[in-house]
Motif scaffolding. Sequence first.
Motif, PDB file in Angstrom:
ATOM      1  N   LEU A 400       0.822  -1.211   0.000  1.00 53.67           N
ATOM      2  CA  LEU A 400       0.000   0.000   0.000  1.00 53.67           C
ATOM      3  C   LEU A 400       0.856   1.261   0.000  1.00 53.67           C
ATOM      4  O   LEU A 400       1.838   1.347   0.758  1.00 53.67           O
ATOM      5  CB  LEU A 400      -0.922   0.025   1.228  1.00 53.67           C
ATOM      6  N   LEU A 404      -2.350   5.716   1.506  1.00 62.80           N
ATOM      7  CA  LEU A 404      -3.408   4.719   1.607  1.00 62.80           C
ATOM      8  C   LEU A 404      -3.303   3.969   2.933  1.00 62.80           C
ATOM      9  O   LEU A 404      -4.324   3.612   3.541  1.00 62.80           O
ATOM     10  CB  LEU A 404      -3.336   3.738   0.435  1.00 62.80           C
ATOM     11  N   TYR A 436     -12.439  -1.590  -0.061  1.00 57.82           N
ATOM     12  CA  TYR A 436     -11.886  -1.196  -1.357  1.00 57.82           C
ATOM     13  C   TYR A 436     -12.250  -2.118  -2.519  1.00 57.82           C
ATOM     14  O   TYR A 436     -12.623  -1.644  -3.592  1.00 57.82           O
ATOM     15  CB  TYR A 436     -10.364  -1.072  -1.255  1.00 57.82           C
ATOM     16  N   GLU A 503       1.218   1.188  -8.895  1.00 54.55           N
ATOM     17  CA  GLU A 503       0.865  -0.153  -9.354  1.00 54.55           C
ATOM     18  C   GLU A 503       2.007  -1.109  -9.068  1.00 54.55           C
ATOM     19  O   GLU A 503       3.166  -0.696  -8.946  1.00 54.55           O
ATOM     20  CB  GLU A 503       0.555  -0.145 -10.854  1.00 54.55           C
ATOM     21  N   SER A 516      -3.543  -2.006  -8.601  1.00 58.29           N
ATOM     22  CA  SER A 516      -3.480  -0.572  -8.883  1.00 58.29           C
ATOM     23  C   SER A 516      -4.081   0.191  -7.720  1.00 58.29           C
ATOM     24  O   SER A 516      -5.114  -0.210  -7.169  1.00 58.29           O
ATOM     25  CB  SER A 516      -4.262  -0.233 -10.164  1.00 58.29           C
ATOM     26  N   TYR A 517      -3.416   1.287  -7.365  1.00 57.87           N
ATOM     27  CA  TYR A 517      -3.899   2.147  -6.291  1.00 57.87           C
ATOM     28  C   TYR A 517      -4.030   3.560  -6.875  1.00 57.87           C
ATOM     29  O   TYR A 517      -3.054   4.128  -7.355  1.00 57.87           O
ATOM     30  CB  TYR A 517      -2.929   2.166  -5.116  1.00 57.87           C
ATOM     31  N   GLU A 519      -5.313   7.489  -6.126  1.00 60.87           N
ATOM     32  CA  GLU A 519      -5.805   8.541  -5.235  1.00 60.87           C
ATOM     33  C   GLU A 519      -6.414   9.625  -6.110  1.00 60.87           C
ATOM     34  O   GLU A 519      -5.749  10.143  -7.020  1.00 60.87           O
ATOM     35  CB  GLU A 519      -4.680   9.109  -4.380  1.00 60.87           C
ATOM     36  N   PHE A 529      -8.856   7.039  -1.902  1.00 65.00           N
ATOM     37  CA  PHE A 529      -8.221   5.987  -2.679  1.00 65.00           C
ATOM     38  C   PHE A 529      -9.239   4.989  -3.208  1.00 65.00           C
ATOM     39  O   PHE A 529     -10.311   4.766  -2.629  1.00 65.00           O
ATOM     40  CB  PHE A 529      -7.197   5.241  -1.824  1.00 65.00           C
ATOM     41  N   VAL A 531      -8.857   0.873  -5.074  1.00 66.81           N
ATOM     42  CA  VAL A 531      -7.914  -0.212  -5.327  1.00 66.81           C
ATOM     43  C   VAL A 531      -8.548  -1.177  -6.319  1.00 66.81           C
ATOM     44  O   VAL A 531      -9.729  -1.535  -6.198  1.00 66.81           O
ATOM     45  CB  VAL A 531      -7.553  -0.957  -4.028  1.00 66.81           C
ATOM     46  N   ALA A 544      -9.841   0.448  -9.952  1.00 64.30           N
ATOM     47  CA  ALA A 544      -9.421   1.314  -8.842  1.00 64.30           C
ATOM     48  C   ALA A 544     -10.113   2.672  -8.918  1.00 64.30           C
ATOM     49  O   ALA A 544     -10.566   3.218  -7.906  1.00 64.30           O
ATOM     50  CB  ALA A 544      -7.904   1.480  -8.853  1.00 64.30           C
TER      51      ALA A 544
END
Length: 563
Positions: A400, A404, A436, A503, A516-517, A519, A529, A531, A544
Amino acid sequence: MISNPSDKYRPFVPFAREFSERTWPSKRISHPPIWMSTDLRDGNQSLIEPMSVERKLRFFEQLVKIGFKEIEVGFPSASQTDFDFVRKLVDENRIPDDVTIIVLTQSREDLIRRTVESAAGAKKAIVHLYNACAPAFRKIVFNMSQDEVKQIALDGTRLVKEFTNQHPETSWRYEYSPEVFSTTEPEFALDVCNAVTAAWQPTPESKIIFNLPATIEATTPNLYADQIEWMHNNLQQRDCIVLSVHPHNDRGTAVAAAEFAVMAGADRIEGCLFGNGERTGNVDLVTLALNLYTQGIHPGLDFSDIDEVRRCVEYCNQLPVHPRHPYAGDLVFTAFSGSHQDAIKKGFAQRQPNTLWEVPYLPIDPADLGRNYDAVIRVNSQSGKGGVSYLLEQEHGLVLPRRLQIEFSRAIQRVTDETGAEVTAAKVFDIFTEEYLDRDQPWKLIRHRITGNPKAGSGQQFSIEVEVEENGQVRHLVGHGDGAISAFVDALDAGVKIMDYHEHAIGTGTDTRAASYVELRVGDSPTGFGVGIHGDIVTASFLAILGAVNRHAVNAPAEALAE
């Protein structure tokens, strides 16, 4: 390290006799100095990979947005990229009328001519000329006498005046730096500056700038302040001079040196956002400005969205800002110690609106910098939460991003506060999944199709067709952009602004999946965020984005009610 460092090093002594006339220790800073950003010159030349024109332009626009009125935009005689960038600013009329650009040059006729040519046509410009004056440079680098070094400064000053007079469409000013002032004999630095003053002939209405740099930080900040006060007291035509300082951070005391220098008579500070620069960097203008702010003095610079500023600087410099960096780091408002948390919690509980800020351990209100209390400040017990990120990485391969981690800790906190029980690794992942990965309402991705170069000559490279389910109804969307993510965001047309993206792969071989994260910010709401995990990295990024939008859709009504 040698056993007796005095055999190899000696303390720097700036004056031949004791300087006893100092008055600066009893002074207080009551108003901000003139700020000059050298991020695009000094900061840029210290980067592993210097900025492209695109990055320099983005940085310049951010500096203007913050409120800088003097910006050193390059070293145009040393780099074609810098020359082209300065011309781009001038030719495309990108410089606001109240902003003055600065261009740096050495004292050589061909370099000065090209430097003036780079900025000609700008409404306001400063030519900044320098030459090294310190004994080590005179002896080791140039093999010159004091008279020869002074003549370089005078010849350069004459040429700057000659060439700038050929372009009367621009309002020109002049800045001179006796480089390595910090280790130059004060009497010689004064002699050179006074000679330059006589050659340039400034007036109180059109002042010359003398920049006295701690090119190499050589001693304690109080002695640098003594040097500045001595020059302040002895410069001829002081009312025609803007006295500037440019502290480097070799000893780690550049911020203190700059503050002391202002107390000692300096009018102006040159530096970089977050202290980028050669070796250990230039003085940090963000820290200096916000130090003033915490003393009730508005610095004249706007850092009300410090995260946006940090992201811009990290992108342009391709260097991270440390998580413990004053005011801007991810962790600077995070308390891990139980006693700290207790004090902060009590401070917030007792705080009344429109009163003086008195929250223990927090020198500034994070909200003034655009920070969210819940997302950044953790004031309750850390029991059961300390190993959350470690468990997700070890058990499920999820790495993370730091912000996040902070955001997810709120979900863990709700559970621990409600149950008082230990949160196992399995429970952590269950909470993470619910928060998420299972966020598919009101938007759910069904399928997508991406094509390239949808509109020849438009500058757009991607077109996307998306099929989604919104509140049970199937919708077909179309979007365009310079990448898959920007095209997808365009298709959603939901006021989404991507703030950060990370990512990584989970697993190896044929079982590899992508995480993939994202924001993002929806409209003017706080960032949040989303995900996505999928076998295809592009699909993971779309999941995400939709997850973050869905979380916003659920949380926004509650936030509006709370307000």
